[in-house]
Design a protein around this motif. Structure first.
Motif, PDB file in Angstrom:
ATOM      1  N   MET A  20       0.830  -1.200   0.000  1.00 19.85           N
ATOM      2  CA  MET A  20       0.000   0.000   0.000  1.00 19.85           C
ATOM      3  C   MET A  20       0.869   1.256   0.000  1.00 19.85           C
ATOM      4  O   MET A  20       1.754   1.398   0.840  1.00 19.85           O
ATOM      5  N   PRO A  21       0.625   2.211  -0.902  1.00 27.14           N
ATOM      6  CA  PRO A  21       1.393   3.472  -0.892  1.00 27.14           C
ATOM      7  C   PRO A  21       1.181   4.219   0.416  1.00 27.14           C
ATOM      8  O   PRO A  21       0.091   4.217   0.982  1.00 27.14           O
ATOM      9  N   ARG A  22       2.240   4.848   0.896  1.00 24.79           N
ATOM     10  CA  ARG A  22       2.154   5.554   2.173  1.00 24.79           C
ATOM     11  C   ARG A  22       1.137   6.686   2.117  1.00 24.79           C
ATOM     12  O   ARG A  22       0.532   7.042   3.128  1.00 24.79           O
ATOM     13  N   SER A  23       0.944   7.252   0.943  1.00 27.32           N
ATOM     14  CA  SER A  23      -0.002   8.369   0.810  1.00 27.32           C
ATOM     15  C   SER A  23      -1.438   7.946   1.059  1.00 27.32           C
ATOM     16  O   SER A  23      -2.303   8.786   1.297  1.00 27.32           O
ATOM     17  N   TYR A  24      -1.706   6.623   1.017  1.00 25.22           N
ATOM     18  CA  TYR A  24      -3.067   6.132   1.230  1.00 25.22           C
ATOM     19  C   TYR A  24      -3.371   5.933   2.720  1.00 25.22           C
ATOM     20  O   TYR A  24      -4.474   5.530   3.077  1.00 25.22           O
ATOM     21  N   LEU A  46      -2.843   6.956  16.274  1.00 23.60           N
ATOM     22  CA  LEU A  46      -1.415   7.201  16.160  1.00 23.60           C
ATOM     23  C   LEU A  46      -0.651   5.888  16.002  1.00 23.60           C
ATOM     24  O   LEU A  46       0.291   5.797  15.212  1.00 23.60           O
ATOM     25  N   LYS A  47      -1.078   4.877  16.760  1.00 16.86           N
ATOM     26  CA  LYS A  47      -0.412   3.578  16.692  1.00 16.86           C
ATOM     27  C   LYS A  47      -0.536   2.997  15.278  1.00 16.86           C
ATOM     28  O   LYS A  47       0.419   2.481  14.709  1.00 16.86           O
ATOM     29  N   LYS A  48      -1.725   3.128  14.680  1.00 18.54           N
ATOM     30  CA  LYS A  48      -1.961   2.617  13.327  1.00 18.54           C
ATOM     31  C   LYS A  48      -1.097   3.375  12.324  1.00 18.54           C
ATOM     32  O   LYS A  48      -0.489   2.793  11.435  1.00 18.54           O
ATOM     33  N   LYS A  49      -1.038   4.698  12.480  1.00 15.18           N
ATOM     34  CA  LYS A  49      -0.268   5.495  11.534  1.00 15.18           C
ATOM     35  C   LYS A  49       1.214   5.165  11.614  1.00 15.18           C
ATOM     36  O   LYS A  49       1.913   5.124  10.605  1.00 15.18           O
ATOM     37  N   GLU A  50       1.732   4.942  12.828  1.00 14.47           N
ATOM     38  CA  GLU A  50       3.138   4.589  12.986  1.00 14.47           C
ATOM     39  C   GLU A  50       3.439   3.267  12.292  1.00 14.47           C
ATOM     40  O   GLU A  50       4.456   3.151  11.604  1.00 14.47           O
ATOM     41  N   ARG A  51       2.537   2.288  12.405  1.00  9.83           N
ATOM     42  CA  ARG A  51       2.761   0.985  11.767  1.00  9.83           C
ATOM     43  C   ARG A  51       2.743   1.133  10.250  1.00  9.83           C
ATOM     44  O   ARG A  51       3.546   0.545   9.538  1.00  9.83           O
ATOM     45  N   ASN A  52       1.799   1.945   9.734  1.00 13.10           N
ATOM     46  CA  ASN A  52       1.709   2.138   8.293  1.00 13.10           C
ATOM     47  C   ASN A  52       2.962   2.856   7.768  1.00 13.10           C
ATOM     48  O   ASN A  52       3.451   2.572   6.673  1.00 13.10           O
ATOM     49  N   TYR A  53       3.470   3.819   8.554  1.00 16.11           N
ATOM     50  CA  TYR A  53       4.648   4.569   8.109  1.00 16.11           C
ATOM     51  C   TYR A  53       5.858   3.639   8.039  1.00 16.11           C
ATOM     52  O   TYR A  53       6.684   3.732   7.116  1.00 16.11           O
ATOM     53  N   GLU A  54       5.970   2.730   9.003  1.00 15.55           N
ATOM     54  CA  GLU A  54       7.117   1.825   9.043  1.00 15.55           C
ATOM     55  C   GLU A  54       7.174   0.918   7.804  1.00 15.55           C
ATOM     56  O   GLU A  54       8.233   0.520   7.368  1.00 15.55           O
ATOM     57  N   ARG A  55       5.987   0.579   7.234  1.00 12.25           N
ATOM     58  CA  ARG A  55       6.034  -0.313   6.084  1.00 12.25           C
ATOM     59  C   ARG A  55       6.370   0.450   4.834  1.00 12.25           C
ATOM     60  O   ARG A  55       6.710  -0.101   3.809  1.00 12.25           O
ATOM     61  N   LEU A 114      -7.081  -6.290   1.516  1.00 11.41           N
ATOM     62  CA  LEU A 114      -7.505  -7.630   1.115  1.00 11.41           C
ATOM     63  C   LEU A 114      -6.534  -8.293   0.147  1.00 11.41           C
ATOM     64  O   LEU A 114      -6.631  -9.494  -0.110  1.00 11.41           O
ATOM     65  N   GLY A 115      -5.614  -7.500  -0.388  1.00 11.74           N
ATOM     66  CA  GLY A 115      -4.671  -8.054  -1.360  1.00 11.74           C
ATOM     67  C   GLY A 115      -5.197  -8.022  -2.783  1.00 11.74           C
ATOM     68  O   GLY A 115      -4.615  -8.650  -3.678  1.00 11.74           O
ATOM     69  N   ILE A 116      -6.300  -7.290  -3.027  1.00 14.64           N
ATOM     70  CA  ILE A 116      -6.839  -7.165  -4.387  1.00 14.64           C
ATOM     71  C   ILE A 116      -5.975  -6.208  -5.205  1.00 14.64           C
ATOM     72  O   ILE A 116      -5.710  -6.446  -6.387  1.00 14.64           O
ATOM     73  N   PHE A 117      -5.550  -5.115  -4.570  1.00 15.49           N
ATOM     74  CA  PHE A 117      -4.655  -4.143  -5.216  1.00 15.49           C
ATOM     75  C   PHE A 117      -3.274  -4.263  -4.582  1.00 15.49           C
ATOM     76  O   PHE A 117      -3.170  -4.504  -3.372  1.00 15.49           O
ATOM     77  N   PRO A 118      -2.214  -4.066  -5.343  1.00 15.78           N
ATOM     78  CA  PRO A 118      -2.181  -4.083  -6.806  1.00 15.78           C
ATOM     79  C   PRO A 118      -2.305  -5.503  -7.336  1.00 15.78           C
ATOM     80  O   PRO A 118      -2.086  -6.478  -6.620  1.00 15.78           O
ATOM     81  N   GLU A 119      -2.658  -5.630  -8.602  1.00 21.34           N
ATOM     82  CA  GLU A 119      -2.985  -6.943  -9.154  1.00 21.34           C
ATOM     83  C   GLU A 119      -1.790  -7.893  -9.205  1.00 21.34           C
ATOM     84  O   GLU A 119      -1.962  -9.103  -9.237  1.00 21.34           O
ATOM     85  N   THR A 120      -0.596  -7.357  -9.224  1.00 19.88           N
ATOM     86  CA  THR A 120       0.593  -8.204  -9.405  1.00 19.88           C
ATOM     87  C   THR A 120       1.193  -8.693  -8.088  1.00 19.88           C
ATOM     88  O   THR A 120       2.221  -9.353  -8.087  1.00 19.88           O
ATOM     89  N   VAL A 158     -10.702   1.824  -1.690  1.00 19.93           N
ATOM     90  CA  VAL A 158      -9.346   1.598  -2.206  1.00 19.93           C
ATOM     91  C   VAL A 158      -8.452   1.040  -1.102  1.00 19.93           C
ATOM     92  O   VAL A 158      -7.711   0.065  -1.307  1.00 19.93           O
ATOM     93  N   TYR A 159      -8.516   1.646   0.078  1.00 21.21           N
ATOM     94  CA  TYR A 159      -7.723   1.172   1.217  1.00 21.21           C
ATOM     95  C   TYR A 159      -8.062  -0.293   1.524  1.00 21.21           C
ATOM     96  O   TYR A 159      -7.170  -1.120   1.757  1.00 21.21           O
TER      97      TYR A 159
END
Length: 459
Positions: A279-283, A450-459, A307-313, A301-302
């Motif tokens: 997932m792009p960080r901007s999302y 905040l906890k969710k955002k920190e995890r998303n930023y780390e990936r 779910l692993g539908i996006f991206p298709e590859t 989109v999120y």
């Protein structure tokens, strides 16, 4: 082993009469299976003669005789008939024996008061009998009442006849899933029960004892009850538990106590709910835990990324059972996202505006078609052909608008469901990590955001 079921056919006597007088006439909606039974009676080339029997009526005119009974007692509408089946285990019974049992069952259940048609169908892997009988008694004019007591009598009579002929019976009956779920189960799609099975296998394979396996399932978000002789699990959004030995008849406490840890290679493995690495960080801002958003397209989109539908590859698959079972609806989610793109829907306000536009157009076309129908009634025969073509065109356009309108309403419902599903995943992760999510602020900003955002930023 034979299963039974019975249901009423609702309609009008006029429909029965029309069908008898004009066999080419369209079968009334919702009564197709019922009329197919009489089709087998009238057209004996569809089945063998000995596999069609009638009770209290003559085979060639069974339907006509039922109509006369209804006219005689003046009971012409509501439930016109009852239709049921008796289905046998694959390979356990021959057609002749199945039909013999079916006729005996029909006679014992309804033969003293009702006109009945019994047919044995051979078109499936499992041989099964069909019963169609009049809702009105030829003897006293009373209508058949299918109560819970009658339902149990039907099952008991069927079981007793099967045992008399040396056939197996169901010893541990349980409610069967709906047909859509059953078909998805059969095709291996991630239904709730398939997700349960996969997670249970993983829990016991990767744990050294039963306690570790139960804790593993709890960390995934399950509520477990491993007490008594029937172990059970469920997810919080469902009211009822599911027994392990219902998911697989050999999954008894004794079985798992003997097999736990036999393939364990991680020991008591932590159940980690991971997030898609693609997932792009901007999302990240597309989803805020415990707070509804009006930007429903972004939320879709999120969710498709999670779910692993996006991206298709990509090759990511979610680990949370809350998300796994949503994969069953992936075609629907992508179709709804396509709808939002085609109709320029980004927010709930856009969705409501689009809905109003669809309803206005549909009302306008309905009014046009009504006027056209009035013209057709008064038109000369040579003009009716042109007018009917215009009417058919309007009907086709109205059908498209109704489909769009249905999708519009479904998107609103699913956007709430998506938010709540993502919130369950986040709340379960918080519980496992020792955080608390107060019930009174479940859809407000919390430290979980905040906890969710920190995890998303780390990936």
């Amino acid at each position: 082993m034979a299963t039974t079921s019975l249901w009423h056919i609702k309609g009008r006597l006029r429909d029965l009469i029309d069908y008898v007088e004009n066999p080419e006439k369209t079968v009334p909606k919702g009564t197709g299976d019922f009329f197919n039974v009489f089709e087998y009676v009238r057209r004996e080339d569809k089945t063998r003669e000995e596999y069609v029997s009638t009770i209290n009526c003559a085979k060639p005119i069974a339907l006509q005789q039922m109509i006369l009974t209804k006219k005689q007692y003046g009971k012409n509408d509501n439930y016109i008939a009852w239709h049921g089946y008796q289905s046998f285990k694959v390979g356990e019974v021959k057609p002749q024996l199945a039909h013999e049992i079916g006729v005996k069952l029909a006679k014992e259940m309804w033969g003293d008061r009702f006109q009945i048609v019994v047919t044995t169908h051979l078109d499936k892997d499992h041989i099964h009998n069909h019963f169609a009988f009049n809702s009105v008694s030829f003897r006293d004019g009373g209508k058949y009442n299918y109560s819970k007591k009658e339902q149990q009598r039907l099952r008991d009579t069927s079981d007793r006849l099967c045992q008399e002929y040396g056939l197996s019976i169901i010893t541990r009956p349980h409610k069967a899933p709906s047909r859509p779920v059953w078909l998805d189960e059969k095709n291996g799609k991630p239904t709730r029960y398939n997700v349960y099975r996969k997670d249970i296998r993983e829990a016991f394979a990767n744990s050294v004892n039963v306690s570790d396996a139960e804790q593993y399932l709890q960390r995934l978000g399950y509520i477990t009850d491993f007490s008594g002789k029937h172990w059970k699990i469920r997810l919080p959004q469902y009211q009822h538990f599911t027994r392990l030995d219902t998911l697989d008849e050999q999954w008894t406490p004794t079985y798992w106590e003997q097999h736990v840890g036999s393939r364990a290679y991680y020991g008591s493995k932590e159940a980690i709910v991971d997030y898609t690495p693609y997932m792009p960080r901007s999302y990240d801002k597309y989803y805020t835990p415990f707070r509804y958003t009006r930007y429903i397209r972004n939320l879709y989109v999120y969710f498709c990324y999670e779910l692993g539908i996006f991206p298709e590859t990509q090759y990511y698959e979610p680990t949370s059972p809350y998300l796994k079972q949503e994969l069953r609806k992936l075609d629907q989610y992508t179709a709804e996202l396509d709808y939002m793109d085609r109709h320029c829907v980004n927010t709930l306000d856009d969705l409501y505006f689009d809905r109003q536009d669809l309803e206005d157009r549909l009302n306008d076309l309905t009014a046009q078609r009504t006027k056209l129908q009035n013209k057709i009634r008064r038109a000369a025969p040579e003009d009716k052909v042109v007018l009917r073509k215009r009417k058919a065109s309007l009907t086709e356009e109205m059908s498209k608008l109704r489909k769009y309108l249905k999708c519009n309403y479904t998107i609103e419902e699913h956007s709430k469901h998506i938010q709540e599903t993502l919130d369950r995943v986040t709340a379960n992760e918080a519980r496992v990590d020792g955080y608390e999510v107060p019930q009174q602020t479940i859809y407000e900003e919390t430290n979980m955001t905040l906890k969710k955002k920190e995890r998303n930023y780390e990936r």
